[in-house]
Design a protein around this motif. Structure first.
Motif, mmCIF file in Angstrom:
data_model
loop_
_atom_site.group_PDB
_atom_site.id
_atom_site.type_symbol
_atom_site.label_atom_id
_atom_site.label_comp_id
_atom_site.label_asym_id
_atom_site.label_seq_id
_atom_site.Cartn_x
_atom_site.Cartn_y
_atom_site.Cartn_z
ATOM 1 N N LEU A 101 64.024 -3.189 -15.961
ATOM 2 C CA LEU A 101 65.041 -3.218 -14.626
ATOM 3 C C LEU A 101 66.404 -1.940 -14.912
ATOM 4 C CD1 LEU A 101 64.157 -5.771 -13.660
ATOM 5 C CD2 LEU A 101 66.220 -6.353 -12.705
ATOM 6 N N ARG A 102 66.341 -1.913 -15.982
ATOM 7 C CA ARG A 102 67.780 -0.911 -16.723
ATOM 8 C C ARG A 102 66.791 0.497 -16.048
ATOM 9 N NH1 ARG A 102 72.833 1.345 -17.359
ATOM 10 N NH2 ARG A 102 72.962 -0.507 -18.169
ATOM 11 N N TYR A 103 65.162 0.140 -16.609
ATOM 12 C CA TYR A 103 64.585 1.410 -17.337
ATOM 13 C C TYR A 103 64.542 1.980 -15.289
ATOM 14 C CZ TYR A 103 60.775 4.620 -17.450
ATOM 15 O OH TYR A 103 59.633 5.962 -16.921
ATOM 16 N N ILE A 104 63.955 1.102 -14.408
ATOM 17 C CA ILE A 104 63.686 1.381 -12.910
ATOM 18 C C ILE A 104 65.228 2.144 -12.424
ATOM 19 C CG2 ILE A 104 63.883 0.680 -10.469
ATOM 20 C CD1 ILE A 104 61.326 -1.391 -11.794
ATOM 21 N N LEU A 105 65.928 1.981 -12.680
ATOM 22 C CA LEU A 105 67.713 2.198 -12.065
ATOM 23 C C LEU A 105 68.305 3.652 -12.990
ATOM 24 C CD1 LEU A 105 69.612 -0.758 -11.355
ATOM 25 C CD2 LEU A 105 68.138 0.251 -9.793
ATOM 26 N N GLN A 106 67.456 3.429 -13.670
ATOM 27 C CA GLN A 106 67.715 4.975 -14.919
ATOM 28 C C GLN A 106 66.698 5.938 -14.104
ATOM 29 O OE1 GLN A 106 71.078 4.033 -16.593
ATOM 30 N NE2 GLN A 106 70.105 5.558 -16.930
ATOM 31 N N THR A 107 65.893 6.007 -13.748
ATOM 32 C CA THR A 107 64.413 6.878 -13.626
ATOM 33 C C THR A 107 64.356 6.834 -11.813
ATOM 34 O OG1 THR A 107 63.109 5.003 -14.051
ATOM 35 C CG2 THR A 107 63.535 6.862 -16.014
ATOM 36 N N CYS A 108 64.031 6.351 -11.101
ATOM 37 C CA CYS A 108 63.867 5.651 -10.398
ATOM 38 C C CYS A 108 65.100 6.161 -8.855
ATOM 39 C CB CYS A 108 63.519 3.996 -9.808
ATOM 40 S SG CYS A 108 62.103 4.558 -10.867
ATOM 41 N N GLU A 109 64.627 6.261 -7.915
ATOM 42 C CA GLU A 109 65.236 6.654 -7.218
ATOM 43 C C GLU A 109 65.142 5.685 -5.862
ATOM 44 O OE1 GLU A 109 66.006 10.558 -5.573
ATOM 45 O OE2 GLU A 109 66.696 10.639 -7.749
ATOM 46 N N THR A 110 63.840 5.208 -5.127
ATOM 47 C CA THR A 110 62.930 5.109 -4.102
ATOM 48 C C THR A 110 62.373 3.996 -4.425
ATOM 49 O OG1 THR A 110 60.724 5.484 -4.521
ATOM 50 C CG2 THR A 110 62.664 6.694 -2.764
ATOM 51 N N ALA A 111 62.531 2.373 -3.439
ATOM 52 C CA ALA A 111 61.200 1.473 -4.166
ATOM 53 C C ALA A 111 59.637 1.274 -4.227
ATOM 54 C CB ALA A 111 61.604 0.630 -2.197
ATOM 55 N N ALA A 112 59.176 2.992 -3.539
ATOM 56 C CA ALA A 112 57.639 3.119 -3.987
ATOM 57 C C ALA A 112 57.917 3.544 -5.218
ATOM 58 C CB ALA A 112 57.628 3.793 -2.790
ATOM 59 N N GLU A 113 58.730 4.450 -5.973
ATOM 60 C CA GLU A 113 58.645 4.394 -7.283
ATOM 61 C C GLU A 113 58.737 3.593 -8.449
ATOM 62 O OE1 GLU A 113 61.125 9.581 -6.549
ATOM 63 O OE2 GLU A 113 61.984 7.712 -7.662
ATOM 64 N N ALA A 114 59.662 2.807 -7.998
ATOM 65 C CA ALA A 114 60.278 1.513 -8.468
ATOM 66 C C ALA A 114 59.000 0.443 -8.681
ATOM 67 C CB ALA A 114 61.523 0.660 -8.060
ATOM 68 N N GLY A 115 58.002 0.235 -7.469
ATOM 69 C CA GLY A 115 56.874 -0.197 -6.966
ATOM 70 C C GLY A 115 56.087 0.502 -8.604
ATOM 71 N N GLN A 116 55.402 1.402 -8.803
ATOM 72 C CA GLN A 116 55.245 2.325 -9.796
ATOM 73 C C GLN A 116 55.871 1.672 -11.194
ATOM 74 O OE1 GLN A 116 51.633 4.020 -8.291
ATOM 75 N NE2 GLN A 116 52.411 2.195 -6.659
ATOM 76 N N ALA A 117 56.119 1.751 -11.539
ATOM 77 C CA ALA A 117 56.894 2.254 -12.549
ATOM 78 C C ALA A 117 56.098 -0.013 -13.138
ATOM 79 C CB ALA A 117 58.531 1.874 -12.910
ATOM 80 N N LEU A 118 57.047 -0.678 -11.671
ATOM 81 C CA LEU A 118 56.905 -2.017 -11.971
ATOM 82 C C LEU A 118 55.115 -2.367 -12.556
ATOM 83 C CD1 LEU A 118 58.896 -3.961 -9.372
ATOM 84 C CD2 LEU A 118 59.099 -4.192 -12.007
ATOM 85 N N LYS A 119 54.187 -1.733 -11.496
ATOM 86 C CA LYS A 119 52.653 -1.789 -11.789
ATOM 87 C C LYS A 119 52.176 -1.434 -13.396
ATOM 88 C CE LYS A 119 49.724 -1.191 -9.347
ATOM 89 N NZ LYS A 119 49.114 -2.403 -8.655
ATOM 90 N N ARG A 120 53.179 -0.486 -14.347
ATOM 91 C CA ARG A 120 52.705 -0.101 -14.618
ATOM 92 C C ARG A 120 53.610 -0.396 -16.533
ATOM 93 N NH1 ARG A 120 55.283 4.300 -17.971
ATOM 94 N NH2 ARG A 120 56.876 4.390 -16.105
ATOM 95 N N ILE A 121 54.870 -1.089 -16.480
ATOM 96 C CA ILE A 121 55.517 -1.422 -17.661
ATOM 97 C C ILE A 121 54.846 -2.759 -17.973
ATOM 98 C CG2 ILE A 121 57.108 -1.344 -18.964
ATOM 99 C CD1 ILE A 121 58.384 0.405 -16.775
ATOM 100 N N PRO A 122 53.888 -3.295 -19.239
ATOM 101 C CA PRO A 122 54.183 -4.488 -19.077
ATOM 102 C C PRO A 122 55.424 -5.537 -19.483
ATOM 103 C CG PRO A 122 53.725 -3.546 -21.353
ATOM 104 C CD PRO A 122 53.835 -2.390 -20.103
ATOM 105 N N SER A 123 55.093 -6.694 -18.319
ATOM 106 C CA SER A 123 56.291 -7.883 -18.715
ATOM 107 C C SER A 123 55.147 -8.978 -20.425
ATOM 108 C CB SER A 123 56.920 -8.440 -17.929
ATOM 109 O OG SER A 123 57.337 -9.205 -17.773
ATOM 110 N N HIS A 124 56.667 -9.443 -21.129
ATOM 111 C CA HIS A 124 55.681 -10.561 -21.492
ATOM 112 C C HIS A 124 56.130 -11.639 -21.581
ATOM 113 C CE1 HIS A 124 60.097 -12.095 -22.238
ATOM 114 N NE2 HIS A 124 59.750 -12.947 -23.224
ATOM 115 N N MET A 125 56.376 -11.991 -20.555
ATOM 116 C CA MET A 125 56.666 -13.040 -19.572
ATOM 117 C C MET A 125 56.803 -12.915 -17.568
ATOM 118 S SD MET A 125 59.136 -15.937 -21.275
ATOM 119 C CE MET A 125 58.743 -17.268 -20.181
#
Length: 325
Positions: free
Chosen positions: A168-192
């Motif tokens: 979440l921190r990374y997205i708010l530091q680097t993204c401006e739109t919901a679409a950009e956030a969605g791409q980051a969420l698809k790319r970055i692995p979550s441990h749970m």
């Protein structure tokens, strides 16, 4: 018990953040190393994962590590890579009004909670949100008009990846739109498994279902509680009433035409508001994010604390939390 919430501003990482880290670190280290320091990923593994998936914030991680004393354990902890498992409850929803509005309840243990609202301008981006581990965020908003929050996804699986607050921190530091956030969420692995709801200033939104053992699913769901497409952990679902809370919110959004004040107020009462503080799943606060105005309103029963991204005022609130319920 009294829970002290603090709202603090520090544009660049500096002595204020370092002082907070020194205050919180002993408890966080006990939690992070509870299964043994060797169980957690090594410094090299953490560094490699950050460089691969979040290269833009590697300099920020290095700067915060230095402020934390430069130790190996602190660096590994602040990477959020491969942390111990942790569970929360939480409910969140997008209100279908003219103004973009994301409302969420954060249900967690008051003994394992930063209770810190931090406004920063790290790497030139103004961000305001509720911290976790002093680097990550459980919900937040940036000056581009993007806001987001998380809920636990209701699955037992643990895998290789990052603790979701740093995502979440990374997205708010680097993204401006919901679409950009969605791409980051698809790319970055979550441990749970977690559900992340994202809303931007143009009222575009999505909810991502993150998991360590399958691909992230992007949906147009306006509501998220503590399961994903179906209930997979029945005991947790029953204890947290995730299905009942989801149905309640969907009914509010589809069968009722509530004014927004009434919609926010619904989060301060059962079934959304939880009093299971003794079991670690009580509602610690309700957050209402208005990204088009850069405004965060933190609510408790009988009390509201407005905080503006542009006119941020530091301060504190003492909230009475029941010992059990």
């Amino acid at each position: 018990m009294h829970l002290i919430f603090r709202a603090i501003s520090e544009a660049r990482p500096g002595p204020r953040w370092a002082g907070l880290f020194a205050e919180y670190w002993p408890a966080y280290r006990r939690w992070w190393a509870k299964d043994g320091v060797s169980v957690r990923p090594s410094f090299a593994e953490c560094q490699r994962a950050l460089r691969r998936y979040m290269p833009e914030i590697v300099p920020l991680w290095e700067e915060l590590t230095e402020l934390a004393g430069g130790g190996d354990d602190a660096a590994r902890f602040l990477s959020f890579y491969g942390p111990p498992p942790y569970l929360s409850a939480c409910s969140q929803a997008i209100w279908p009004g003219k103004e973009p509005l994301l409302v969420r309840n954060y249900d967690y243990s008051p003994k394992a909670f930063d209770a810190l609202i931090l406004r920063s301008e790290w790497q030139g981006r103004a961000v305001l949100g509720m911290t976790d581990g002093l680097f990550g965020l459980v919900d937040g908003m940036n000056d581009a008009g993007l806001c987001l929050s998380l809920t636990f996804g209701g699955r037992r699986e643990v895998g290789e990846g990052f603790g979701v607050p740093l995502i979440l921190r990374y997205i708010l530091q680097t993204c401006e739109t919901a679409a950009e956030a969605g791409q980051a969420l698809k790319r970055i692995p979550s441990h749970m498994s977690y559900n992340v709801t994202v809303l931007d200033r143009h009222r575009r939104y999505l909810t991502a279902f993150l998991a360590p053992d399958r691909e992230t699913i992007l949906t147009h769901a306006a509501v998220a509680t503590n399961h994903q497409e179906r209930v997979e952990w029945v005991g947790h679902a029953r204890f947290t009433a995730t299905v009942e809370r989801e149905r309640f919110l969907l009914q509010r959004l589809t069968l009722h035409v509530d004014p927004e004040e009434k919609f926010i107020g619904a989060f301060l009462r059962p079934p959304l508001y939880s009093t299971a503080f003794g079991q670690g799943f009580g509602t610690l606060y309700t957050a209402a994010y208005r990204p088009a105005r850069g405004l965060l309103e933190v609510h408790w029963p009988g009390s509201t604390w407005p905080l503006s991204l542009s006119g941020f005022a530091q301060g504190g609130r003492s909230i009475v939390v029941p010992a059990s319920g």
